[in-house]
Design an enzyme around this catalytic site. Structure first.
Site, short mmCIF file in Angstrom:
data_model
loop_
_atom_site.label_atom_id
_atom_site.label_comp_id
_atom_site.label_asym_id
_atom_site.label_seq_id
_atom_site.Cartn_x
_atom_site.Cartn_y
_atom_site.Cartn_z
N LYS A 10 0.82 -1.21 0.00
CA LYS A 10 0.00 0.00 0.00
C LYS A 10 0.86 1.27 0.00
O LYS A 10 2.06 1.21 0.30
CB LYS A 10 -0.93 -0.02 1.22
CG LYS A 10 -1.99 -1.11 1.16
CD LYS A 10 -2.97 -0.96 2.31
CE LYS A 10 -4.07 -2.00 2.25
NZ LYS A 10 -5.05 -1.81 3.33
N TYR A 50 -12.53 -0.94 -3.50
CA TYR A 50 -13.04 -1.19 -2.14
C TYR A 50 -14.56 -1.03 -2.04
O TYR A 50 -15.07 -0.73 -0.96
CB TYR A 50 -12.35 -0.27 -1.14
CG TYR A 50 -10.96 -0.75 -0.71
CD1 TYR A 50 -10.81 -1.96 -0.03
CD2 TYR A 50 -9.83 0.01 -0.96
CE1 TYR A 50 -9.55 -2.40 0.38
CE2 TYR A 50 -8.56 -0.43 -0.55
CZ TYR A 50 -8.45 -1.64 0.12
OH TYR A 50 -7.21 -2.07 0.54
N HIS A 116 -2.36 -5.31 1.56
CA HIS A 116 -3.68 -5.90 1.38
C HIS A 116 -3.49 -7.32 0.89
O HIS A 116 -2.51 -7.62 0.20
CB HIS A 116 -4.47 -5.11 0.32
CG HIS A 116 -5.73 -5.79 -0.12
ND1 HIS A 116 -6.89 -5.71 0.60
CD2 HIS A 116 -5.99 -6.60 -1.19
CE1 HIS A 116 -7.83 -6.43 -0.02
NE2 HIS A 116 -7.31 -6.98 -1.10
N GLU A 127 -10.13 -9.38 -7.82
CA GLU A 127 -9.12 -8.34 -7.52
C GLU A 127 -7.92 -8.44 -8.47
O GLU A 127 -7.35 -7.41 -8.86
CB GLU A 127 -8.68 -8.46 -6.07
CG GLU A 127 -9.80 -8.10 -5.09
CD GLU A 127 -9.39 -8.22 -3.64
OE1 GLU A 127 -10.23 -7.90 -2.77
OE2 GLU A 127 -8.23 -8.61 -3.34
P1 CMP Z 1 -7.52 -4.25 3.75
O1 CMP Z 1 -7.08 -5.60 4.17
O2 CMP Z 1 -6.95 -3.67 2.51
O3 CMP Z 1 -9.12 -4.21 3.66
C1 CMP Z 1 -9.90 -3.07 3.89
C2 CMP Z 1 -9.08 -1.94 4.45
O4 CMP Z 1 -9.83 -0.97 5.14
C3 CMP Z 1 -8.12 -2.46 5.52
O5 CMP Z 1 -7.13 -3.22 4.94
C4 CMP Z 1 -7.68 -1.17 6.16
O6 CMP Z 1 -6.74 -0.45 5.36
C5 CMP Z 1 -9.00 -0.40 6.16
N1 CMP Z 1 -9.72 -0.53 7.44
C6 CMP Z 1 -10.30 -1.63 7.94
N2 CMP Z 1 -10.88 -1.37 9.14
C7 CMP Z 1 -10.66 -0.06 9.38
C8 CMP Z 1 -11.02 0.83 10.44
N3 CMP Z 1 -11.73 0.40 11.50
N4 CMP Z 1 -10.62 2.11 10.36
C9 CMP Z 1 -9.91 2.54 9.28
N5 CMP Z 1 -9.55 1.75 8.24
C10 CMP Z 1 -9.92 0.48 8.29
#
Ligand code: CMP
Length: 139
Positions: A10, A50, A116, A127
């Protein structure tokens, strides 16, 4: 079962010079890199990627972050690649991630969490198709 999954280094991790270390960890864990590139997502791209999170309170901030700088999507191949990559990454919140995981060692916060990984083989297919054409993926 040998399968493919999508990893993303990321923007936080790219900006702080951790791309090489994360790719090293993927390979050291036995994954084979089948495709790799650096891209900068637009806000709209990040919103599409997303989309499943669009009702979440963090959606706007997450998509700002994901479009704030370049990221490095990677197609990874391995036995049980989807769950194994998630194990290697650790919990979404680095404060809750196990010792030795990528997020424990390299992530800043629950949002700026360095990497991710797809959460199911079905989502991995979707994806991977978002980032890579067949032509860009080596056999
Ligand atoms: P990822 O695994 O890419 O999947 C969704 C993303 O949302 C996660 O990683 C984080 O970057 C973000 N994310 C998930 N939960 C939260 C949260 N509670 N607050 C802020 N960002 C979040």
């Amino acid at each position: 079962m040998v399968e493919l999954t999508l990893g993303i280094v990321k923007p936080d991790a790219v900006a702080t010079g951790k791309t090489g270390e994360i790719l090293r960890r993927y390979e050291a864990a036995g994954f084979r890199i089948r495709a790799l590139k650096m891209v900068q997502l637009s806000k709209g791209d990040a919103q599409r990627f997303y989309a499943v999170h669009k009702e979440r309170p963090f959606f706007s901030s997450l998509t700002d972050f994901m479009s704030s700088g370049p990221c490095v999507p990677v197609c990874l191949e391995g036995k049980n690649a989807v769950p194994r990559l998630r194990e290697l990454m650790g919990a979404t919140d680095p404060a809750k991630a196990d010792e030795g995981t990528i997020r424990k060692d390299l992530a800043e916060s629950i949002e700026r969490n360095a990497v991710h990984g797809s959460d199911s083989p079905e989502n991995a297919r979707i994806e991977l198709a978002f980032f890579f054409s067949g032509l860009e993926t080596v056999s």
